[in-house]
Design a protein around this motif. Sequence first.
Motif, mmCIF file in Angstrom:
data_model
loop_
_atom_site.group_PDB
_atom_site.id
_atom_site.type_symbol
_atom_site.label_atom_id
_atom_site.label_comp_id
_atom_site.label_asym_id
_atom_site.label_seq_id
_atom_site.Cartn_x
_atom_site.Cartn_y
_atom_site.Cartn_z
ATOM 1 N N ALA A 106 0.574 4.519 -7.153
ATOM 2 C CA ALA A 106 1.916 3.949 -7.321
ATOM 3 C C ALA A 106 2.817 4.340 -6.164
ATOM 4 N N GLY A 107 2.679 5.574 -5.698
ATOM 5 C CA GLY A 107 3.481 6.024 -4.575
ATOM 6 C C GLY A 107 3.144 5.253 -3.311
ATOM 7 N N ARG A 108 1.853 5.065 -3.096
ATOM 8 C CA ARG A 108 1.426 4.291 -1.930
ATOM 9 C C ARG A 108 1.949 2.859 -2.012
ATOM 10 N N GLN A 109 1.856 2.309 -3.181
ATOM 11 C CA GLN A 109 2.348 0.947 -3.368
ATOM 12 C C GLN A 109 3.849 0.886 -3.095
ATOM 13 N N ALA A 110 4.563 1.897 -3.568
ATOM 14 C CA ALA A 110 6.019 1.912 -3.392
ATOM 15 C C ALA A 110 6.399 1.971 -1.918
ATOM 16 N N ILE A 111 5.729 2.824 -1.170
ATOM 17 C CA ILE A 111 6.111 2.954 0.238
ATOM 18 C C ILE A 111 5.706 1.707 1.017
ATOM 19 N N GLU A 112 4.575 1.127 0.654
ATOM 20 C CA GLU A 112 4.150 -0.083 1.368
ATOM 21 C C GLU A 112 5.073 -1.255 1.064
ATOM 22 N N ALA A 113 5.587 -1.271 -0.138
ATOM 23 C CA ALA A 113 6.525 -2.340 -0.484
ATOM 24 C C ALA A 113 7.874 -2.121 0.194
#
Lengths: 172, 172
Positions: A106-113
């Motif tokens: 989720a963290g990775r997704q958040a930063i990529e978004a």
Amino acid sequence: MEAPRWLDEREERAWRGYRRMRRLLDLELARELAQDAGLSEPDYDVLSDLSETPDQRLRLSELADRMLWSRSRLSHHLTRMQQRGLVTREECASDGRGSVVALTPAGRQAIEAAAPGHVAAVRRHLIDLLTPEEVEALGALTHRVVDHLTAPIGPAGDPPRRVAPTSAGPEV
Amino acid sequence: MEAPRWLDEREERAWRGYRRMRRLLDLELARELAQDAGLSEPDYDVLSDLSETPDQRLRLSELADRMLWSRSRLSHHLTRMQQRGLVTREECASDGRGSVVALTPAGRQAIEAAAPGHVAAVRRHLIDLLTPEEVEALGALTHRVVDHLTAPIGPAGDPPRRVAPTSAGPEV
DNA sequence: ACCCAGTTGTTGACATGTCACTGAAACCGC
DNA sequence: GCGGTTTCAGTGACATGTCAACAACTGGGT
């Protein structure tokens, strides 16, 4: 130190401009980041530093040093980010005291978004407003100041001071 | 806005340098100010703005606008400074809602004692590290960014945004 | 005169950051 | 191995900043 050398007009203009820009740029970038990605600037910085790391994980104090944060601040902030599912804490194999901070999916997704929009905002409100020469000058000037502030001993008659919140090396 | 234009090497260097400088400079200036004068940076800014004013007093919202603070933040901060005897609140003659913030003698004394050292620190850690050309460039660049951020309507395809915490005019 | 939308400053609840301290573990000279 | 020192991360108390709601007041239209 008896006769204070005040700032002349040009210096005053630079100093005031710097502080004003600092404040306005912060407000605007934080506002857009919160609106578009639901992240605060500190959130973004933590996620960003973690995502740039080979294994998506860092020792807590390593991360704190890179960010120029105190361990305490980082620990508090990680607790909050952990509750939101953005990062996890793992035990450190090589050091029983230590803990390792890792990005969750989720963290990775958040930063990529968040990243594209944030970079675009940085461009829109700062970088793209500058000439290439100014970008170059800003890079040179800021790094010189940073080097000065992180020099182990004041380079020229300064009282010797360390400024980082914890024991950061003269990392740049 | 589909293909994010990342920062190139030079831009990245400027942006990272800026943020790092920002943090380190803040820490150091705040540290010295606290140590030498017993003031925080916000304290200093309030006192400084007040002392530059003809009558040593300002309407609360006028002060808030100049500092780019929210009225709420200023109100809280003034309460604390008032308890330390640095400022007082007076009723506003021309507007029954308003209050006027005034420097006390102790406040004036505090800023006069703090100013020389603070200016010296700003010189030591920033201004005196720059060439005259860099000072000039920093002034130009920061003011351009400030103007952009305070422009009533985004100058070039920006979503129209106001960034000041309250209703500040495009004051520079 | 009066209404009422907007402004002013304050407040309380909450989010965030700092500081001093702590227990656990590592390091180091012996 | 052992005792003293240092480092690591976490904690609680507190300082500071944000946000939404509020009462008091202004000023303009009618």
